[in-house]
Design a protein around this motif. Structure first.
Motif, PDB file in Angstrom:
ATOM      1  N   LEU A 124       0.807  -1.209   0.000  1.00 53.49           N
ATOM      2  CA  LEU A 124       0.000   0.000   0.000  1.00 53.49           C
ATOM      3  C   LEU A 124       0.846   1.267   0.000  1.00 53.49           C
ATOM      4  O   LEU A 124       0.422   2.286  -0.505  1.00 53.49           O
ATOM      5  CB  LEU A 124      -0.920   0.025   1.227  1.00 53.49           C
ATOM      6  N   GLY A 125       2.012   1.182   0.599  1.00 48.52           N
ATOM      7  CA  GLY A 125       2.811   2.385   0.760  1.00 48.52           C
ATOM      8  C   GLY A 125       2.145   3.294   1.769  1.00 48.52           C
ATOM      9  O   GLY A 125       1.115   2.987   2.339  1.00 48.52           O
ATOM     10  N   SER A 126       2.705   4.414   2.013  1.00 52.16           N
ATOM     11  CA  SER A 126       2.093   5.397   2.896  1.00 52.16           C
ATOM     12  C   SER A 126       2.637   6.767   2.532  1.00 52.16           C
ATOM     13  O   SER A 126       3.716   6.887   1.943  1.00 52.16           O
ATOM     14  CB  SER A 126       2.370   5.079   4.361  1.00 52.16           C
ATOM     15  N   VAL A 127       1.886   7.762   2.882  1.00 53.25           N
ATOM     16  CA  VAL A 127       2.309   9.130   2.586  1.00 53.25           C
ATOM     17  C   VAL A 127       3.630   9.424   3.280  1.00 53.25           C
ATOM     18  O   VAL A 127       4.567   9.939   2.666  1.00 53.25           O
ATOM     19  CB  VAL A 127       1.214  10.137   2.996  1.00 53.25           C
ATOM     20  N   SER A 128       3.736   9.072   4.567  1.00 54.37           N
ATOM     21  CA  SER A 128       4.976   9.386   5.290  1.00 54.37           C
ATOM     22  C   SER A 128       6.174   8.673   4.671  1.00 54.37           C
ATOM     23  O   SER A 128       7.256   9.251   4.550  1.00 54.37           O
ATOM     24  CB  SER A 128       4.842   9.049   6.777  1.00 54.37           C
ATOM     25  N   HIS A 129       5.992   7.435   4.259  1.00 56.45           N
ATOM     26  CA  HIS A 129       7.086   6.692   3.628  1.00 56.45           C
ATOM     27  C   HIS A 129       7.515   7.375   2.325  1.00 56.45           C
ATOM     28  O   HIS A 129       8.711   7.557   2.074  1.00 56.45           O
ATOM     29  CB  HIS A 129       6.654   5.254   3.350  1.00 56.45           C
ATOM     30  N   ASN A 130       6.552   7.769   1.515  1.00 56.70           N
ATOM     31  CA  ASN A 130       6.876   8.448   0.255  1.00 56.70           C
ATOM     32  C   ASN A 130       7.543   9.793   0.488  1.00 56.70           C
ATOM     33  O   ASN A 130       8.460  10.175  -0.245  1.00 56.70           O
ATOM     34  CB  ASN A 130       5.621   8.618  -0.600  1.00 56.70           C
ATOM     35  N   VAL A 131       7.102  10.515   1.491  1.00 53.11           N
ATOM     36  CA  VAL A 131       7.725  11.803   1.810  1.00 53.11           C
ATOM     37  C   VAL A 131       9.177  11.586   2.211  1.00 53.11           C
ATOM     38  O   VAL A 131      10.071  12.290   1.745  1.00 53.11           O
ATOM     39  CB  VAL A 131       6.928  12.561   2.894  1.00 53.11           C
ATOM     40  N   VAL A 132       9.429  10.601   3.068  1.00 56.95           N
ATOM     41  CA  VAL A 132      10.800  10.309   3.487  1.00 56.95           C
ATOM     42  C   VAL A 132      11.679   9.995   2.270  1.00 56.95           C
ATOM     43  O   VAL A 132      12.808  10.461   2.167  1.00 56.95           O
ATOM     44  CB  VAL A 132      10.839   9.142   4.498  1.00 56.95           C
ATOM     45  N   GLN A 133      11.155   9.202   1.358  1.00 58.84           N
ATOM     46  CA  GLN A 133      11.935   8.780   0.189  1.00 58.84           C
ATOM     47  C   GLN A 133      12.231   9.936  -0.764  1.00 58.84           C
ATOM     48  O   GLN A 133      13.278   9.961  -1.399  1.00 58.84           O
ATOM     49  CB  GLN A 133      11.194   7.675  -0.576  1.00 58.84           C
ATOM     50  N   LYS A 134      11.317  10.904  -0.872  1.00 59.97           N
ATOM     51  CA  LYS A 134      11.447  11.951  -1.896  1.00 59.97           C
ATOM     52  C   LYS A 134      11.887  13.307  -1.381  1.00 59.97           C
ATOM     53  O   LYS A 134      12.270  14.167  -2.165  1.00 59.97           O
ATOM     54  CB  LYS A 134      10.120  12.080  -2.639  1.00 59.97           C
ATOM     55  N   ALA A 135      11.831  13.514  -0.084  1.00 57.55           N
ATOM     56  CA  ALA A 135      12.141  14.837   0.479  1.00 57.55           C
ATOM     57  C   ALA A 135      13.614  15.181   0.340  1.00 57.55           C
ATOM     58  O   ALA A 135      14.487  14.313   0.412  1.00 57.55           O
ATOM     59  CB  ALA A 135      11.736  14.885   1.938  1.00 57.55           C
ATOM     60  N   ASN A 136      13.862  16.465   0.157  1.00 58.57           N
ATOM     61  CA  ASN A 136      15.229  16.987   0.082  1.00 58.57           C
ATOM     62  C   ASN A 136      15.680  17.605   1.396  1.00 58.57           C
ATOM     63  O   ASN A 136      16.754  18.203   1.465  1.00 58.57           O
ATOM     64  CB  ASN A 136      15.313  18.027  -1.042  1.00 58.57           C
ATOM     65  N   VAL A 137      14.821  17.489   2.421  1.00 57.43           N
ATOM     66  CA  VAL A 137      15.137  17.994   3.760  1.00 57.43           C
ATOM     67  C   VAL A 137      14.841  16.876   4.758  1.00 57.43           C
ATOM     68  O   VAL A 137      14.157  15.909   4.419  1.00 57.43           O
ATOM     69  CB  VAL A 137      14.299  19.257   4.103  1.00 57.43           C
ATOM     70  N   PRO A 138      15.335  16.995   5.976  1.00 58.23           N
ATOM     71  CA  PRO A 138      15.029  15.967   6.976  1.00 58.23           C
ATOM     72  C   PRO A 138      13.522  15.856   7.215  1.00 58.23           C
ATOM     73  O   PRO A 138      12.790  16.840   7.125  1.00 58.23           O
ATOM     74  CB  PRO A 138      15.740  16.473   8.236  1.00 58.23           C
TER      75      PRO A 138
END
Length: 146
Positions: A124-138
């Motif tokens: 399913l993935g999750s929003v938080s997981h995708n944010v962690v993977q794609k974010a350019n900041v901590p």
């Protein structure tokens, strides 16, 4: 340490906890700016060869509900005498969060974890997981105590 925090807010208990954490950071650093983003999505469903999209009235209801969620965040901050910049976006959740963080120059993203684990998260993935993977900041993922 941080000058601008982005809080991803969806009205859940974990989102409220993330906002409270940002507010506590701001009380220790009065120059800290807090941006709160709520992303909503109007569902589109593919059925056979067709695509179903909600009526204009239904789309307006999604928008109005999203505004209410963001108003809740504003009220929480206001009750604690903290100013926030509230942002409402429509579209893909993680993409909008990451793009906004980049555009606005945020130092860190605070986001609640929805607590998926193992096989469910893999499929399913999750929003938080995708944010962690794609974010350019901590990214600080906020969880409830177990």
């Amino acid at each position: 340490m941080f000058t601008k925090i982005l809080v991803a807010y969806d009205g859940s208990e974990l989102a409220k906890k993330a906002l409270q954490m940002a507010i506590q950071f701001s009380k220790k650093n009065p120059n800290l700016q807090i941006d709160v983003i709520h992303v909503y999505q109007i569902p589109t469903i593919a059925i056979a060869d067709g695509i179903y999209t909600p009526s204009a009235k239904q789309a307006l209801q999604y928008y109005e509900n999203a505004e209410k969620v963001l108003e809740e965040a504003k009220k929480i901050a206001e009750e604690q005498s903290v100013n926030i910049n509230a942002v409402l976006k429509e579209g893909i959740f993680a993409k909008n969060i990451v793009d906004y963080a980049d555009e606005a120059g945020c130092d860190v993203i605070l986001i609640g974890s929805r607590g998926l684990s193992g096989l469910k998260e893999m499929f399913l993935g999750s929003v938080s997981h995708n944010v962690v993977q794609k974010a350019n900041v901590p990214v600080l993922i906020v969880k409830l105590k177990i």
